[in-house]
Scaffold this active site. Structure first.
Site, mmCIF file in Angstrom:
data_model
loop_
_atom_site.group_PDB
_atom_site.id
_atom_site.type_symbol
_atom_site.label_atom_id
_atom_site.label_comp_id
_atom_site.label_asym_id
_atom_site.label_seq_id
_atom_site.Cartn_x
_atom_site.Cartn_y
_atom_site.Cartn_z
ATOM 1 N N GLU A 158 0.818 -1.217 0.000
ATOM 2 C CA GLU A 158 0.000 0.000 0.000
ATOM 3 C C GLU A 158 0.849 1.262 0.000
ATOM 4 O O GLU A 158 0.533 2.229 -0.704
ATOM 5 C CB GLU A 158 -0.905 0.002 1.229
ATOM 6 N N ASP A 159 1.931 1.271 0.773
ATOM 7 C CA ASP A 159 2.664 2.516 1.032
ATOM 8 C C ASP A 159 4.038 2.602 0.381
ATOM 9 O O ASP A 159 4.701 3.633 0.497
ATOM 10 C CB ASP A 159 2.830 2.712 2.548
#
Length: 747
Positions: free
Chosen positions: A88-89
């Site tokens: 996600e990051d």
């Protein structure tokens, strides 16, 4: 780099190696190198990132992994915790994770990953979509939920570093509404209690501080009371010959105390079981022996006995609960929980105490058998019309106190408190629920709204080709039943609107001297930007389009030849199924009636009709309501149980079936009336108004009904949004010092 408290060892090992050693200590067969490699990748991927408190971001996944290692989870789950934010990051992909760590870890990381890339219309819709994804993921592997809960626990522990107060409150509310009930469902009571306490402190700091201060005061008043009762319970059990491993005394958490104050509508001083004691024994036989000894020695509190050993909860929880009074210790009323060591481990950490991945003996079939509630959530997901609908029904499914009923064959069905035979039928099977026409409870025919009790045997009477009654939605309590009924109602409403709209369009064509067919109206579908003729008909029936607009779009040359079609009567769709005779609307009702109704927050009304809210019962969004037609005044909205309705019993034709506009939300403020009794002292009223203001309420009027010596009775009119807003204000008032009784006024 700072490491979680549990990983601060000698300093000779890296945090990843320390974590691997911690896992190997309870599972020697674990792949320690998997954890070390996962930590190395997470540290590298998150290296440029910082948390809001300025710490390196790797602190968060490391803390989540340490929490899971504390629950003795397997190496794949701990590695997933380390990697859960990488996709996600950071630039790490799922394909890369699968190549380096295998399909199992990649699948788990994919299940935990938040859907932040989704472009959704609102924060609320985003929350609903994320929760849909979580349900789908955890239905495949319950470890996804366990990682997510540990992730949320660490975020709540460090929520003070979040700068924006509104973001902290939003996160706390989501935690309390969704993740705490999920933790309870898989039996992780210790984690549930901690995230509830942290969320409660963030959402309602004044109430939390008040309850915490009172607990501190009680501790000071009876500093040794818990220790005295522990010794007394041990003596009673020793004299009865019961071999006890441990007796633990504890206070209930501030949030559980707050909930009980709300549920029982009592002040703090009136609670009788703030203290609870756990008795740990060797085996099941000792549990019942200990129960007999305690009941022989102390006076039993009626209605407080529960046997979760003979009938375990669906999350595996087993224990015997009883309430007793200990007279020698100032007549203290206490709760006693009796269980074995194994039962206690399951009660504290739930699925992690016997996770089905230890031996790998159970696959998907075993998971579904152990967690049937996940299947129920999936059925709600299939029945819900939109993400928000799913989220609302799922909350109903998660927040519940159970009753246990039996089928005629003896199968156990778990239901929420207040469930009816209709809920029971849908729990057995969705088709059984749809075809229900009657029910027998313990051999006697009962109304379908009859509330079920523990131990009831329920037989459902069905008819082939039956269908749900829309009125059932008013009394069912399970999200599964409500979602299925609402799905049917929406389908039937759409079918009725389709026919009403088609008839109105046909009438417009005939008035223009044209023979109507769907083929001749087809050009209007594209011109009016509708996907098909069915949707076009529904738009006409709902008032979003007029029949003349359809006629002119289909046959443009008619635009100059028609002047009066718009005056033609049009059948207006009913606000709710079975809401009475079809109402008529003319030119004055060109604006969609649903939009005007929702401005008042009420559906089922004739467009343009004046609406008043009854001053005798002060109905609020969330109450069941009914409308009374009054000549010259329009419609007056009452609560369904208002005593004032008795005056109209002889004229039932004046009753209108109405409801709140839940989809759009009730607009504006409504008045809730509160009665309370408080100490008659300086500053008391200021404390009440301050508590209301902190709950975002506004005092419309305040009247002292009776002032006598030390006490005064007060009547308050408060502007609120709905019943839940009023409930929060009532709870805040109950937490005010000197307040002994708070109720919503009856009229």
């Amino acid at each position: 780099m700072p490491a979680p408290e549990g990983l601060r060892g000698t300093g000779t090992l890296s945090p990843g190696a320390e974590l691997a050693a911690k896992v190997l200590a309870y599972d020697p067969r674990a792949d320690g190198s998997l954890i070390e490699r996962a930590y190395a990748l997470a540290e590298e991927a998150h290296a440029p990132q910082r948390r809001e408190d300025g710490q390196p971001y790797i602190v968060h996944p490391l803390a989540v992994a340490d929490i899971l290692a504390g629950y003795r989870l397997d190496a794949a789950t701990v590695a997933t915790a380390l990697l859960h934010d990488t996709v996600e990051d950071t630039g790490v992909t799922l394909a890369e994770l699968e190549k380096r760590f295998g399909k199992e870890v990649a699948r788990l990381v994919d299940g935990v990953t938040k859907l932040t890339r989704l472009e959704l219309q609102s924060e609320r819709t985003k929350q609903a979509e994320n929760f849909r994804k979580l349900v789908l993921a955890m239905s495949e592997d319950i470890r996804v939920l366990i990682v997510k809960l540990a992730d949320r626990l660490h975020n709540m522990r460090t929520i003070g570093a979040v700068a924006k107060p509104e973001k902290r409150v939003r996160t706390a509310r989501e935690t309390l509404e969704i993740y705490a009930p999920l933790a309870e469902r898989i039996g992780m009571d210790a984690l549930k209690t901690e995230i509830e306490t942290l969320s409660f402190r963030e959402m309602n700091p004044d109430a939390w501080q008040t309850i915490a201060a009172r607990l501190t005061y009680l501790r000071g008043q009876g500093a040794d009371l818990i220790e005295e009762i522990e010794r007394d319970v041990r003596r009673v059990l020793r004299d009865a010959g019961v071999d006890v491993l441990e007796v633990q005394g504890r206070e209930k958490s501030p949030y559980s105390i707050w909930l009980k104050m709300q549920r029982k509508n009592v002040a703090f001083e009136q609670l009788s079981d703030i203290m609870a004691f756990r008795v740990i024994v060797h085996d099941k036989g000792d549990c019942y022996a200990a129960l007999g000894a305690i009941h022989s020695a102390y006076r039993v509190v009626p209605g407080r006995f529960k046997d979760w050993i003979s009938t375990p909860k669906t999350n595996g929880y087993q224990s015997v609960h009883t309430g007793v009074t200990v007279p020698e210790k100032r007549n203290a009323k206490i709760e006693v929980q009796i269980r074995t060591r194994e039962m206690h481990e399951v009660a504290e950490i739930g699925v992690a105490a016997h996770w089905i991945y230890k031996q790998g003996e159970e696959g998907a079939t075993g998971r579904k058998k152990r967690y049937p509630w996940v299947r129920d959530l999936l059925e709600i997901l299939e029945s819900a019309s939109d993400p928000q609908d799913f989220l609302d029904h799922t909350k109903l499914e998660l927040h519940r106190d159970q009753v246990f009923c039996f089928t005629p064959k003896g199968d156990l069905i778990e239901l929420p408190r207040g469930a009816t035979p209709v809920d029971f039928a849908y729990q057995v099977h969705s088709q059984v629920g749809d075809n229900t026409v009657g029910a027998k409870v313990n051999g006697k025919i009962v109304p379908l709204r009859h509330p079920l009790e523990n131990g009831d045997q329920v037989e459902i009477i069905t008819a082939r080709g039956g269908s749900p009654n829309p009125a059932w939605e008013r009394f069912v309590v399970t999200g599964k039943a409500r979602a299925r009924i609402r799905r049917f109602v929406h389908a039937r409403q759409r079918a009725e609107q389709r026919e009403e709209g088609r008839a109105a369009i046909a009438k417009a064509f005939r008035a223009a001297g044209l023979d109507f067919s769907e083929k001749i109206a087809e050009p209007a579908v594209k011109a009016l930007k509708q996907p098909d003729f069915e949707t076009l008909s529904v738009a006409v029936a709902s008032g979003n389009l007029s029949p003349r607009e359809v006629l002119h779009a289909a046959v443009p040359e008619m635009r100059t030849h028609m002047r009066s079609v718009d005056q033609m009567p049009l059948a207006r769709p009913r606000g709710r199924l079975g809401a009475g005779p079809t109402l008529m609307a003319g030119k004055a009702d060109r604006a969609p009636s649903s939009k005007r109704d929702s401005a008042m927050g009420v559906t089922g009304l004739v467009s343009g009709m004046a609406v008043h809210f009854a001053g005798c019962c002060h109905p609020l969004p969330g109450d069941r309501i009914v409308g009374i037609v009054t000549t010259g005044r329009g419609v007056t909205i009452h609560k369904h149980d208002c005593h004032g309705l008795e005056a109209f019993s002889a004229t039932p034709e004046r009753f209108i079936d109405v409801d709140w506009e839940y989809d759009g939300g009730a607009k504006g403020a409504h008045v809730g009336r509160i009665e309370l009794t408080a100490e008659n002292n300086a500053g008391a009223l200021a404390g009440l108004t301050t508590a209301i203001a902190r709950q975002e309420g506004a005092v419309n009027s305040l009247r002292i009904l009776n002032r006598a010596g030390e006490w005064c009775e007060v009547l308050l009119d408060v502007e609120v949004r709905d019943t839940s807003h009023l409930a929060a204000i009532l709870a805040a008032l109950r937490a005010c010092p000197g307040v002994t009784q708070v109720d919503r006024a009856k009229g």
